[in-house]
Design an enzyme around this catalytic site. Structure first.
Site, PDB file in Angstrom:
ATOM      1  N   PHE A   1       0.836  -1.214   0.000  1.00 47.24           N
ATOM      2  CA  PHE A   1       0.000   0.000   0.000  1.00 47.24           C
ATOM      3  C   PHE A   1       0.875   1.271   0.000  1.00 47.24           C
ATOM      4  N   ILE A   2       1.591   1.516   1.081  1.00 44.00           N
ATOM      5  CA  ILE A   2       2.370   2.763   1.173  1.00 44.00           C
ATOM      6  C   ILE A   2       3.570   2.702   0.226  1.00 44.00           C
TER       7      ILE A   2
ATOM      8  N   ASP B   1      12.706 -12.095  -0.654  1.00 43.91           N
ATOM      9  CA  ASP B   1      12.166 -12.124   0.698  1.00 43.91           C
ATOM     10  C   ASP B   1      13.234 -11.610   1.665  1.00 43.91           C
TER      11      ASP B   1
ATOM     12  N   LEU C   1      10.301  -0.352   3.788  1.00 45.38           N
ATOM     13  CA  LEU C   1       8.881  -0.419   4.163  1.00 45.38           C
ATOM     14  C   LEU C   1       8.360  -1.845   4.279  1.00 45.38           C
TER      15      LEU C   1
ATOM     16  N   ALA D   1       7.072  -5.136   5.423  1.00 47.41           N
ATOM     17  CA  ALA D   1       6.687  -5.552   6.775  1.00 47.41           C
ATOM     18  C   ALA D   1       5.401  -6.357   6.717  1.00 47.41           C
TER      19      ALA D   1
ATOM     20  N   THR E   1       6.117   3.146  12.704  1.00 47.63           N
ATOM     21  CA  THR E   1       4.732   3.460  13.052  1.00 47.63           C
ATOM     22  C   THR E   1       4.640   4.167  14.397  1.00 47.63           C
ATOM     23  N   ASP E   2       3.541   4.903  14.595  1.00 50.09           N
ATOM     24  CA  ASP E   2       3.311   5.522  15.914  1.00 50.09           C
ATOM     25  C   ASP E   2       2.915   4.479  16.960  1.00 50.09           C
ATOM     26  N   GLU E   3       2.588   3.240  16.509  1.00 48.51           N
ATOM     27  CA  GLU E   3       2.121   2.233  17.476  1.00 48.51           C
ATOM     28  C   GLU E   3       3.224   1.811  18.441  1.00 48.51           C
TER      29      GLU E   3
ATOM     30  N   TYR F   1       2.421  -6.898  16.621  1.00 46.53           N
ATOM     31  CA  TYR F   1       2.866  -6.046  15.503  1.00 46.53           C
ATOM     32  C   TYR F   1       3.724  -4.900  16.019  1.00 46.53           C
TER      33      TYR F   1
ATOM     34  N   LYS G   1       7.727  -3.966  15.439  1.00 43.54           N
ATOM     35  CA  LYS G   1       8.188  -2.701  14.835  1.00 43.54           C
ATOM     36  C   LYS G   1       9.102  -1.958  15.816  1.00 43.54           C
TER      37      LYS G   1
ATOM     38  N   LYS H   1      -7.874  -3.499   6.387  1.00 43.44           N
ATOM     39  CA  LYS H   1      -7.799  -2.352   7.284  1.00 43.44           C
ATOM     40  C   LYS H   1      -9.159  -1.648   7.303  1.00 43.44           C
TER      41      LYS H   1
ATOM     42  N   PRO I   1     -18.044  -3.921  10.550  1.00 44.31           N
ATOM     43  CA  PRO I   1     -17.728  -4.383  11.915  1.00 44.31           C
ATOM     44  C   PRO I   1     -16.947  -3.334  12.713  1.00 44.31           C
TER      45      PRO I   1
ATOM     46  N   GLY J   1      -6.291  -6.393  23.580  1.00 44.87           N
ATOM     47  CA  GLY J   1      -5.216  -5.413  23.813  1.00 44.87           C
ATOM     48  C   GLY J   1      -5.355  -4.143  22.991  1.00 44.87           C
TER      49      GLY J   1
HETATM   50  P1  NAD Z   1       1.371  -3.544   3.424  1.00 38.69           P
HETATM   51  O1  NAD Z   1       1.048  -4.727   4.272  1.00 38.69           O
HETATM   52  O2  NAD Z   1       0.323  -2.956   2.546  1.00 38.69           O
HETATM   53  O3  NAD Z   1       2.611  -3.885   2.460  1.00 38.69           O
HETATM   54  C1  NAD Z   1       3.750  -4.556   2.927  1.00 38.69           C
HETATM   55  C2  NAD Z   1       4.589  -4.923   1.725  1.00 38.69           C
HETATM   56  O4  NAD Z   1       5.755  -5.614   2.216  1.00 38.69           O
HETATM   57  C3  NAD Z   1       3.892  -5.860   0.734  1.00 38.69           C
HETATM   58  O5  NAD Z   1       4.148  -5.445  -0.586  1.00 38.69           O
HETATM   59  C4  NAD Z   1       4.527  -7.208   1.009  1.00 38.69           C
HETATM   60  O6  NAD Z   1       4.569  -8.052  -0.141  1.00 38.69           O
HETATM   61  C5  NAD Z   1       5.922  -6.810   1.446  1.00 38.69           C
HETATM   62  N1  NAD Z   1       6.540  -7.827   2.318  1.00 38.69           N
HETATM   63  C6  NAD Z   1       5.992  -8.412   3.421  1.00 38.69           C
HETATM   64  N2  NAD Z   1       6.846  -9.314   3.926  1.00 38.69           N
HETATM   65  C7  NAD Z   1       7.959  -9.285   3.148  1.00 38.69           C
HETATM   66  C8  NAD Z   1       9.183  -9.988   3.168  1.00 38.69           C
HETATM   67  N3  NAD Z   1       9.434 -10.931   4.085  1.00 38.69           N
HETATM   68  N4  NAD Z   1      10.111  -9.694   2.233  1.00 38.69           N
HETATM   69  C9  NAD Z   1       9.870  -8.747   1.280  1.00 38.69           C
HETATM   70  N5  NAD Z   1       8.702  -8.073   1.194  1.00 38.69           N
HETATM   71  C10 NAD Z   1       7.763  -8.337   2.116  1.00 38.69           C
HETATM   72  O7  NAD Z   1       1.971  -2.467   4.428  1.00 38.69           O
HETATM   73  P2  NAD Z   1       1.797  -0.886   4.435  1.00 38.69           P
HETATM   74  O8  NAD Z   1       0.552  -0.547   5.117  1.00 38.69           O
HETATM   75  O9  NAD Z   1       2.058  -0.387   3.075  1.00 38.69           O
HETATM   76  O10 NAD Z   1       3.010  -0.476   5.404  1.00 38.69           O
HETATM   77  C11 NAD Z   1       4.315  -0.267   4.893  1.00 38.69           C
HETATM   78  C12 NAD Z   1       5.244   0.092   6.034  1.00 38.69           C
HETATM   79  O11 NAD Z   1       4.775   1.283   6.680  1.00 38.69           O
HETATM   80  C13 NAD Z   1       5.324  -0.957   7.127  1.00 38.69           C
HETATM   81  O12 NAD Z   1       6.640  -1.013   7.587  1.00 38.69           O
HETATM   82  C14 NAD Z   1       4.398  -0.449   8.212  1.00 38.69           C
HETATM   83  O13 NAD Z   1       4.809  -0.903   9.481  1.00 38.69           O
HETATM   84  C15 NAD Z   1       4.581   1.038   8.069  1.00 38.69           C
HETATM   85  N6  NAD Z   1       3.442   1.872   8.470  1.00 38.69           N
HETATM   86  C16 NAD Z   1       2.182   1.599   8.005  1.00 38.69           C
HETATM   87  C17 NAD Z   1       1.123   2.445   8.347  1.00 38.69           C
HETATM   88  C18 NAD Z   1      -0.275   2.207   7.837  1.00 38.69           C
HETATM   89  O14 NAD Z   1      -1.204   2.906   8.242  1.00 38.69           O
HETATM   90  N7  NAD Z   1      -0.511   1.268   6.927  1.00 38.69           N
HETATM   91  C19 NAD Z   1       1.356   3.553   9.163  1.00 38.69           C
HETATM   92  C20 NAD Z   1       2.657   3.785   9.646  1.00 38.69           C
HETATM   93  C21 NAD Z   1       3.688   2.938   9.280  1.00 38.69           C
HETATM   94  O1  DAU Z   2      -1.003   3.746  13.562  1.00 38.73           O
HETATM   95  C1  DAU Z   2      -0.325   3.227  12.464  1.00 38.73           C
HETATM   96  C2  DAU Z   2      -0.804   1.825  12.179  1.00 38.73           C
HETATM   97  O2  DAU Z   2      -2.099   1.947  11.610  1.00 38.73           O
HETATM   98  C3  DAU Z   2       0.117   1.062  11.254  1.00 38.73           C
HETATM   99  O3  DAU Z   2       1.368   0.895  11.852  1.00 38.73           O
HETATM  100  C4  DAU Z   2      -0.473  -0.307  10.902  1.00 38.73           C
HETATM  101  O4  DAU Z   2       0.346  -0.969   9.956  1.00 38.73           O
HETATM  102  C5  DAU Z   2      -1.842  -0.086  10.300  1.00 38.73           C
HETATM  103  O5  DAU Z   2      -2.459  -1.333  10.052  1.00 38.73           O
HETATM  104  C6  DAU Z   2      -2.727   0.741  11.241  1.00 38.73           C
HETATM  105  O6  DAU Z   2      -3.055  -0.013  12.426  1.00 38.73           O
HETATM  106  P1  DAU Z   2      -4.522   0.001  13.075  1.00 38.73           P
HETATM  107  O7  DAU Z   2      -4.700  -1.225  13.865  1.00 38.73           O
HETATM  108  O8  DAU Z   2      -4.776   1.298  13.757  1.00 38.73           O
HETATM  109  O9  DAU Z   2      -5.424  -0.028  11.702  1.00 38.73           O
HETATM  110  P2  DAU Z   2      -6.770  -0.806  11.361  1.00 38.73           P
HETATM  111  O10 DAU Z   2      -7.288  -0.234  10.101  1.00 38.73           O
HETATM  112  O11 DAU Z   2      -6.620  -2.273  11.479  1.00 38.73           O
HETATM  113  O12 DAU Z   2      -7.750  -0.345  12.546  1.00 38.73           O
HETATM  114  C7  DAU Z   2      -8.087   1.041  12.735  1.00 38.73           C
HETATM  115  C8  DAU Z   2      -9.016   1.107  13.930  1.00 38.73           C
HETATM  116  O13 DAU Z   2     -10.261   0.502  13.562  1.00 38.73           O
HETATM  117  C9  DAU Z   2      -8.535   0.356  15.147  1.00 38.73           C
HETATM  118  O14 DAU Z   2      -8.942   1.047  16.315  1.00 38.73           O
HETATM  119  C10 DAU Z   2      -9.252  -0.985  15.065  1.00 38.73           C
HETATM  120  C11 DAU Z   2     -10.577  -0.606  14.420  1.00 38.73           C
HETATM  121  N1  DAU Z   2     -11.188  -1.640  13.567  1.00 38.73           N
HETATM  122  C12 DAU Z   2     -10.422  -2.228  12.609  1.00 38.73           C
HETATM  123  C13 DAU Z   2     -10.958  -3.207  11.786  1.00 38.73           C
HETATM  124  C14 DAU Z   2     -10.103  -3.891  10.744  1.00 38.73           C
HETATM  125  C15 DAU Z   2     -12.542  -1.949  13.720  1.00 38.73           C
HETATM  126  O15 DAU Z   2     -13.231  -1.370  14.565  1.00 38.73           O
HETATM  127  N2  DAU Z   2     -13.052  -2.897  12.892  1.00 38.73           N
HETATM  128  C16 DAU Z   2     -12.329  -3.552  11.941  1.00 38.73           C
HETATM  129  O16 DAU Z   2     -12.885  -4.437  11.242  1.00 38.73           O
END
Ligand code: NAD
Ligand code: DAU
Length: 349
Positions: free
Chosen positions: A13-14, A61, A83, A85, A132-134, A157, A161, A196, A212, A290
């Site tokens: 995605f990112i 990988d 990125l 993960a 991530t901020d998590e 997760y 991280k 997500k 949900p 959690g």
């Molecule tokens: P994503 O799950 O959409 O994409 C992850 C990518 O990594 C995929 O293309 C996958 O094929 C690749 N990958 C996974 N395991 C691998 C491996 N073993 N070797 C090589 N490639 C591999 O994730 P995202 O949401 O795009 O997040 C990207 C990065 O940003 C992550 O490090 C995540 O922790 C961080 N991040 C995400 C968010 C968010 O809201 N999604 C916010 C802050 C930080």
């Molecule tokens: O804060 C950054 C993080 O944001 C990234 O590091 C992660 O990679 C990314 O997945 C995201 O984590 P969250 O757990 O916050 O995202 P998610 O979309 O899974 O959930 C957002 C909020 O919505 C969270 O409070 C859980 C809730 N949720 C999520 C799902 C999937 C629901 O209520 N119902 C759902 O079905």
């Protein structure tokens, strides 16, 4: 200036937005996208740039140290933007080991490869770790995460991280590896995988399925449009201070229930349905174990030091996101067939 930048996870995605930003903005850079193409990786995300002469895709990988060293030896990148993960909190609760393997071991393999190929000098080299901020844990009703907030991860997760962040800093402190880190809040936008919250609800509204909401829906997240995250990564990669971390966010907090209601409102409007139609799909379900109550980023440092500003408001970003999903039904069909259905049934039924 000619450079070779290796971006890991560039099919996700990112990562796909970061790859596009760099390929288009820096035609003199060679961009190597290294990705294992797990369930979350999708080369359809990069169709528009796949034939550009400064773009190369390598399927690999990061948990395989030998393969990673070979890729680094072959391409000799002078910059790495990491990125790749396992990124979904709910999946980390059912399979924590996969998160240790990719997020911790994979990161250490990349650090080792960078250290090895840069052993003759770190001048002009940079390892940018995307996090991530998590890692900061959970806030109560008030306060913001700053770069000095103590790490306190709760989910498998975020623990993985946090561990990877510590390894990146350890390689800086121990070996002098030039590094920067970014810790970003929740992203949303085009190409978001529908496990997500936001894309899952868009998909379910389109299919008239329940939306949900975990627990009481009062959990709070701070949302940033993915293209604004890619722009922040560009800024920090080029101008961030060696060894520093930057929090990235848009001062844009939403309780989950309010966000889903706003999404329903915009979806009804765009689909020409009477107001309130999609809202009827909202269903409260069992809470995430959690579950962190609230995340909120203080993005003052990146704003003041690097002049960073998000380019869109949440309402604009959400509207662009919905429009993208409505214009790309084939993408959504492809990623929600096969294994996605099994995941969905296990997680929600
Ligand atoms: P994503 O799950 O959409 O994409 C992850 C990518 O990594 C995929 O293309 C996958 O094929 C690749 N990958 C996974 N395991 C691998 C491996 N073993 N070797 C090589 N490639 C591999 O994730 P995202 O949401 O795009 O997040 C990207 C990065 O940003 C992550 O490090 C995540 O922790 C961080 N991040 C995400 C968010 C968010 O809201 N999604 C916010 C802050 C930080
Ligand atoms: O804060 C950054 C993080 O944001 C990234 O590091 C992660 O990679 C990314 O997945 C995201 O984590 P969250 O757990 O916050 O995202 P998610 O979309 O899974 O959930 C957002 C909020 O919505 C969270 O409070 C859980 C809730 N949720 C999520 C799902 C999937 C629901 O209520 N119902 C759902 O079905």
């Amino acid at each position: 200036m000619e450079r070779t930048i290796l971006i890991t996870g560039g099919a996700g995605f990112i990562g796909s937005h970061v790859v596009r930003e760099f390929v288009i903005k820096y035609p003199s850079y060679q961009i190597i996208n290294l990705d294992a193409l797990t369930y979350a990786g999708n080369l359809e995300n990069l169709k528009d740039i796949e034939n550009k002469s400064n773009y190369t895709f390598v399927k690999a990988d990061i948990t395989d140290a030998t393969v990673i060293m070979d890729v680094f030896q072959q391409y000799q990148p002078d910059g790495v933007i990491h990125l790749a993960a396992e990124s979904h909190v709910d999946r980390s609760i059912t399979d924590p080991t996969a998160f240790v393997m990719t997020n911790v071991i994979g990161t250490v393999n990349l650090l080792n490869a960078a250290k090895e190929i840069w052993k003759d000098g770190f001048e002009g080299k940079r390892f940018h770790h995307v996090s991530t901020d998590e890692v900061y844990g959970a806030l109560r009703e008030t306060g913001l995460f700053t770069e000095d907030t103590k790490y306190d991860p709760h989910s498998p997760y975020s623990a993985s991280k946090a561990s990877s962040d510590h390894f990146v800093r350890a390689y800086h402190d121990t070996y002098g590896l030039p590094i920067v880190l970014t810790n970003c809040s929740n992203n949303y936008g085009p190409n978001h995988f529908p496990e997500k919250l936001i894309p899952l609800c868009i998909h379910n509204i389109l299919n008239n399925k329940p939306l949900p909401i975990y627990g009481n829906g009062k959990y709070t997240r701070d949302w940033l449009f993915v293209i604004d995250h890619a722009k922040a990564i560009d800024l920090v990669f080029h101008n961030g201070k060696n060894g520093d971390s930057y929090n990235v966010g848009g001062f844009n907090e939403w309780q989950n229930i309010d966000l889903v209601k706003e999404l329903c409102r915009q979806m009804d409007e765009k689909l020409g349905k009477p107001e309130g139609t999609s809202m009827q799909l909202i269903t409260y379900v069992k809470d995430r174990p959690g579950h962190d109550l609230r995340y909120a980023i203080d993005a003052t440092k990146i704003n003041q030091e690097l002049g960073y500003e998000p380019s869109v408001t949440f309402e604009q970003g959400l509207s662009k996101t919905i429009d993208w999903f409505l214009s790309n039904p084939n993408w959504l069909d492809h990623v929600t067939s096969g294994d996605y259905q099994k995941y969905y049934d296990k997680q929600y039924n």
